[in-house]
Enzyme design. Structure first.
Site, PDB file in Angstrom:
ATOM      1  N   ARG A 178       3.993  -4.208   7.080  1.00 16.59           N
ATOM      2  CA  ARG A 178       4.048  -3.772   8.469  1.00 16.59           C
ATOM      3  C   ARG A 178       3.896  -4.858   9.309  1.00 16.59           C
ATOM      4  O   ARG A 178       2.490  -5.129   9.585  1.00 16.59           O
ATOM      5  CB  ARG A 178       3.219  -2.477   8.692  1.00 16.59           C
ATOM      6  N   ARG A 233      -6.105   0.869   8.620  1.00 20.02           N
ATOM      7  CA  ARG A 233      -4.832   0.313   9.321  1.00 20.02           C
ATOM      8  C   ARG A 233      -4.571  -1.118   8.828  1.00 20.02           C
ATOM      9  O   ARG A 233      -5.546  -1.777   8.687  1.00 20.02           O
ATOM     10  CB  ARG A 233      -4.745   0.134  10.684  1.00 20.02           C
ATOM     11  N   GLU A 259      -3.263  10.869   8.350  1.00 25.77           N
ATOM     12  CA  GLU A 259      -1.923  11.113   7.603  1.00 25.77           C
ATOM     13  C   GLU A 259      -2.008  10.258   6.254  1.00 25.77           C
ATOM     14  O   GLU A 259      -2.000   9.093   6.412  1.00 25.77           O
ATOM     15  CB  GLU A 259      -0.632  10.998   8.406  1.00 25.77           C
ATOM     16  N   SER A 286       3.947  11.382   4.489  1.00 24.05           N
ATOM     17  CA  SER A 286       4.900  11.963   5.330  1.00 24.05           C
ATOM     18  C   SER A 286       6.267  12.258   4.484  1.00 24.05           C
ATOM     19  O   SER A 286       6.614  11.573   3.759  1.00 24.05           O
ATOM     20  CB  SER A 286       5.532  10.824   6.566  1.00 24.05           C
ATOM     21  N   ARG A 328      -5.510   5.129   2.893  1.00 22.51           N
ATOM     22  CA  ARG A 328      -6.419   6.050   3.600  1.00 22.51           C
ATOM     23  C   ARG A 328      -7.107   7.050   2.325  1.00 22.51           C
ATOM     24  O   ARG A 328      -8.015   7.581   2.528  1.00 22.51           O
ATOM     25  CB  ARG A 328      -5.730   6.868   4.456  1.00 22.51           C
TER      26      ARG A 328
END
Length: 428
Positions: free
Chosen positions: A265, A280, A352, A355, A394
């Site tokens: 990312r 992150r 989160e 998803s 996470r």
């Protein structure tokens, strides 16, 4: 891509539904309708001219044989040829703008979603209770550093901010998580696919990330004569292109795939004070689930994917909640998304870890992915769905924080022990 027939028949409905995603599309929709009309008129004119060309060209041999003057007919043919050429040029210009506008529209949110962003997200259910300690707990950065699981310093040295290294038992724990995810999916009948990590532009276009979000990925520098490639941001980008430009049979569906990949990312997001360590980053590991289904089966497939993500988190013993996202918090490509969120004790609120989304036929239209029902000559677009199953960046922080003991050691969740030689506690 939104069905042009829906835009033609219900333009105001399309505008209003896109407004729920906080996307003002009145000007785009109006322009698409103008271009759509021009496109159909131009196609009809070009096809009529081509048909006339074919008709006249068949007459010329007979006229020559009969000794008739073909000069006027040849002059007419030349005019038709120029008209067809001009029509093709005009059509190309129309379709370029038409397709650009259509591809730029996000997916329509499902009617039952609340409008707006995160503030309107709706928790649907909770599992378990928040973890409580009878001692002063450490955060995951200190725990992973003290136990030698993660080397943050050398990760930054190798690649810069937003990168880390798994070392020793940390690497084994990460690998145990991935094996747990994969084994669970295989037992549920999913096919494991190991996809390329470098993808062509068409993959991003089909997934709905391009053209609007093409700057959010890492592009590879290539020679001018080479195909331009980018590093995949998620395995979904590859998996939803597996059947691009194909027509499947009814018996082929559903198709259920999983893939393990690192994910890259470019925009990791703005860091908050509590988002330290590996929460992150620019690269993280994930197992992705993707399904191709018939339209009438996609709601059931969605619930299946949500249930699978929840079961994985339950298996690790985490407290979590399942959240139905409001329209504007769903990604541009998705009509519906539920997030699975866990608590990392040292951080505020929920984070989160999965998803699960239904794209309906939006991606299938972009990638021309269709199927034919038994006994039918007509084709229909499939529905595509995806879900994280799961991402580890996470999960691992939550695992070490929630399972820490007073002496700084970590209790290994029971479902992971078989991948670690039966190890129950990770000690310094």
């Amino acid at each position: 891509m939104i069905d042009i027939k829906l835009i033609r028949e219900n333009p105001e409905e399309v505008k209003q539904r896109l407004l729920k995603k906080e996307f003002e599309a009145s000007a785009e929709i109006d322009r698409i309708l103008v271009l759509d009309s021009q496109r159909r008129e131009t196609i009809a004119k070009v096809e009529a001219d081509k048909a006339e060309q074919n008709k006249v060209s068949k007459q010329i041999p007979a006229m020559k044989k009969a000794g008739e003057d073909v000069a006027p007919v040849l002059a007419h043919m030349n005019k038709l040829k120029e008209a067809v050429k001009a029509g093709d040029t005009k059509l190309k210009e129309i379709e370029e703008e038409y397709n650009t506008l259509l591809l730029g529209l996000p997916n329509l949110p499902d009617p039952d979603l609340k409008p707006g962003g995160k503030e309107n997200n709706e928790p649907l259910r909770y599992f378990g209770e928040p973890h409580k300690f009878d001692f002063e707990p450490k955060n995951h950065v200190d725990l992973c550093t003290d136990l030698g699981l993660i080397d943050y310093t050398r990760g930054v040295k190798l690649s810069g901010s937003g990168f880390w290294l798994y070392r020793g038992m940390g690497a084994r724990l990460e690998w145990a998580l991935l094996n747990y995810f994969i084994d669970t999916h295989l037992a549920d009948g999913y096919e494991l696919v190991l996809v390329p990590h470098m993808l062509g532009y068409e993959c991003g276009l089909t997934a709905g990330q391009f053209p609007k979000f093409k700057d959010d990925v890492y592009w590879l520098e290539t020679a001018e004569d080479e195909r331009r490639r980018f590093m995949l941001p998620t395995a979904e980008t590859a998996l939803v292109s597996l059947h691009r430009d194909e027509i499947l049979t009814e018996a082929d569906l559903p198709r259920k795939y999983i893939s393990y990949t690192p994910c890259f990312r470019r925009e990791a997001g703005s860091y908050r004070a509590d988002e330290r360590g590996m929460v992150r980053g620019h690269q993280f590991n994930k197992v992705e689930m993707v399904q191709y289904t018939k339209p009438e089966d996609s709601d059931m497939a969605f619930e299946e994917l949500v249930g699978k993500a929840e079961a994985l988190v339950k298996g690790l013993g985490f407290h979590f909640r399942t959240v139905k996202l409001a329209a504007a918090d769903c990604s541009a490509s998705m009509a519906r998304t539920y997030d699975i969120e866990i608590q990392i004790p040292s951080m505020d609120g929920y984070k989160e870890v999965s998803s699960v989304s239904n794209a309906r036929d939006y991606q299938a239209r972009r990638g021309s992915i269709r199927f034919r029902r038994d006994g039918s000559k007509q084709t229909e677009y499939v529905h595509t769905l995806n879900g994280s199953g799961l991402a580890t960046s996470r999960i691992l922080p939550a695992l070490v924080e929630q399972n820490q003991l007073a002496d700084g050691s970590i209790v290994v969740p029971e479902v992971l022990r078989k991948y670690l030689g039966g190890l129950e506690i990770i000690k310094k």
